[in-house]
Design a protein around this motif. Sequence first.
Motif, short mmCIF file in Angstrom:
data_model
loop_
_atom_site.label_atom_id
_atom_site.label_comp_id
_atom_site.label_asym_id
_atom_site.label_seq_id
_atom_site.Cartn_x
_atom_site.Cartn_y
_atom_site.Cartn_z
N PRO A 397 0.86 -1.18 0.00
CA PRO A 397 0.00 0.00 0.00
C PRO A 397 0.90 1.24 0.00
O PRO A 397 1.87 1.30 0.75
N ILE A 398 0.59 2.20 -0.83
CA ILE A 398 1.45 3.37 -1.03
C ILE A 398 0.68 4.65 -0.76
O ILE A 398 -0.48 4.79 -1.17
N VAL A 399 1.34 5.59 -0.07
CA VAL A 399 0.82 6.95 0.07
C VAL A 399 1.73 7.87 -0.75
O VAL A 399 2.94 7.95 -0.47
N LEU A 421 3.75 7.25 8.57
CA LEU A 421 3.06 6.40 7.59
C LEU A 421 3.82 5.09 7.35
O LEU A 421 3.22 4.03 7.23
N ARG A 424 3.25 2.65 9.98
CA ARG A 424 1.93 2.01 9.88
C ARG A 424 1.85 1.04 8.70
O ARG A 424 0.77 0.52 8.41
N TYR A 426 2.83 1.62 5.38
CA TYR A 426 2.67 2.17 4.03
C TYR A 426 4.03 2.53 3.44
O TYR A 426 4.91 3.04 4.14
N VAL A 428 5.96 5.20 1.20
CA VAL A 428 5.72 6.63 0.99
C VAL A 428 6.55 7.10 -0.20
O VAL A 428 7.77 6.92 -0.23
N ARG A 476 -4.26 -0.25 -3.90
CA ARG A 476 -4.15 0.39 -2.58
C ARG A 476 -3.15 1.55 -2.64
O ARG A 476 -2.07 1.50 -2.07
N LEU A 619 -7.03 6.11 6.66
CA LEU A 619 -6.25 5.18 5.85
C LEU A 619 -6.51 3.72 6.27
O LEU A 619 -6.56 2.83 5.42
N GLU A 620 -6.67 3.48 7.56
CA GLU A 620 -6.97 2.13 8.03
C GLU A 620 -8.23 1.58 7.37
O GLU A 620 -8.29 0.44 6.93
N MET A 623 -7.71 1.71 3.05
CA MET A 623 -6.59 1.07 2.35
C MET A 623 -6.49 -0.43 2.65
O MET A 623 -5.46 -1.06 2.43
#
Length: 626
Positions: A397-399, A421, A424, A426, A428, A476, A619-620, A623
């Motif tokens: 999963p990427i932000v 992030l 958690r 992710y 980034v 995601r 995000l939880e 995503m």
Amino acid sequence: MQILRRYFWVAGILLLTACFQTERVRQIPMEDFFKNPEKTNFMISPDGRYISYLKPYKNRLNIFVQTLDGQDVTRLTADTTLNISYYFWANNDELLYLQNSSIDETPKLFAVNRNGSNSRKLIGIRKTKIRLIAPGKSFNNEILVALNKRDSSFFDAYKLNLSSGKLDLLAKNPGNITEWFADPQGKLRLAIASDGVDETLLYRHSEKSSFKSVLTNNFKTTVAPLGFSKDSFIYALSNQNRDKMALVEIDCNTGKERVIYSNPDVDVSEGAFSKYKNHLMFAGYETWKKERHYLEDRVKNMYQNLEKLLPNTEIKISDRDTSGTRFIIRTFTDRNPGTFYLYTNTDNKLQKLSDVNPAFTEEEMCEMKPVSFKTRDGITVNGYLTLPKGRSGKNLPIVVIPHGGPSARNSWGYNAEVQFLANRGYGVFQLNYRGSTGYGKTFWIAGFKQWGGKIQDDITDGVRWLINEGVADPKRIAIFGSSFGGFSALNGLCFHPELYRCGISYSGLTNLFTYVKAVPPYYKPYRQMYYEMVGNPETDADYFRNSSPVFHTDRIKVPVLIAQGTKDPRVNVNETNQFVKELKKRKIPVTYILKEDEGHFFKKQENRIEFYRQLEKFLEVNMQKN
């Protein structure tokens, strides 16, 4: 580009370093990332006898002063409304600090004695902005300030007596001066004028003589004065007749430049100038990390000594006393917000003052790796990728975080948002799209009138590159930005809904028409420049409408989180309210955080923490794997 190629690894190498760990990763409390620092902004008194810093008092950063040994500590301020963001030593016995009112955004300048006595307001004129001329310096118990109290659209120069609070007009602005500069004696002898398109460097031999033009350039060319090298000569950063910014010396009588240092690949971004000795120490530039070209052996030797004492960390000299004996040192890495030290160069000794944030260890944080990719039209875009620990580095999963500005850039170093992030789980992705600074004039100009065009294409191309490299799970991906980055996040949701699972806009603009028309009066000299960089709301109306998210809410298909302050001077809160209403009308899930008496960003700790708490939950929920 050899330096850059050495570090911009392709995915094969990158994924080998992407944390194949099997150990359990501790989930660090969100508050630990975003609370106020334990102590920060350390400075030393000119005589080197006292150390000052900012420390929380009732959840707000206030000024404290201690003796060198730390045994005698005095709190100087007790502001419980907003953090104190800027202060400096005016002399050995007094400190000055700026504070904004949370009600009307009016800045105020205060003075306070080192022992906490004689606290007083020096300037606090309603709806008047304060700009410091020669920041951090005083001259015979006086400082120089620029105020727009006579006319809101430009700033006159004044001399302020620290004892009496008396303001004396030094120079009346004819309406086109955008910056004032002083010589080492505090005499106003340099200025920059603008007609909205061209900028002129002005110089005078003394305060009794008239300003004369030294050189004139279109605003796309920058000449940024740093200080006087000797009478009628100044140091400056300049990209006159070249693509990359260089460190130069300019003869103010002839306008001729002498190049001191330039880099073929990137801009020189810093000319480190001693405020006490009035000479250059080094030229700073930024490839994937900040680097220095030393101009004095003495300075080079001191940094090398510090690097031996503090290995495997970045080092910054943030302050020094007048004798050049004692220095405040700040360290940091991409995984460590840093530590402050007192350094004495006579015996090469370090005294630790404070960690910025001791709530976690460097080993718990994730590495920020340089990456690059090619856009659809062949431009190389550089950026950074931070991958979470305990993951394979594939199908993550990427932000995506586009930076603000857009005339700015992402830099290597500790970033609380990024590390939070990554902690958690992710990945980034930060990228320096065209229009970012630091990569030369051509790259910067390539972003003009492309706020809703090729800049957004670069972000899209970067996301697709991550997918093609196998790093990103294509189902995601979230996009999150602040200010112009928030505009980019909303733009991505509108025009590439297939790419993103959700989006977050923090103080993001929604309407280019309003943004340009609402330029503050003191930016009036830059209006034509805005038209060239952003666009003209009259002649570029179609482009503005096609690019502004406020006109395309019907295209958004995924959940959105929006945060804004009611006192934001750059983003119209009424338009944001309407934007949210339109989304809700269309049954799009919206989380809206609106904070009273906050400006462009949330300065109060409790509001900042609430935002990131909501971001974490958002995000939880959105995503999760299908």
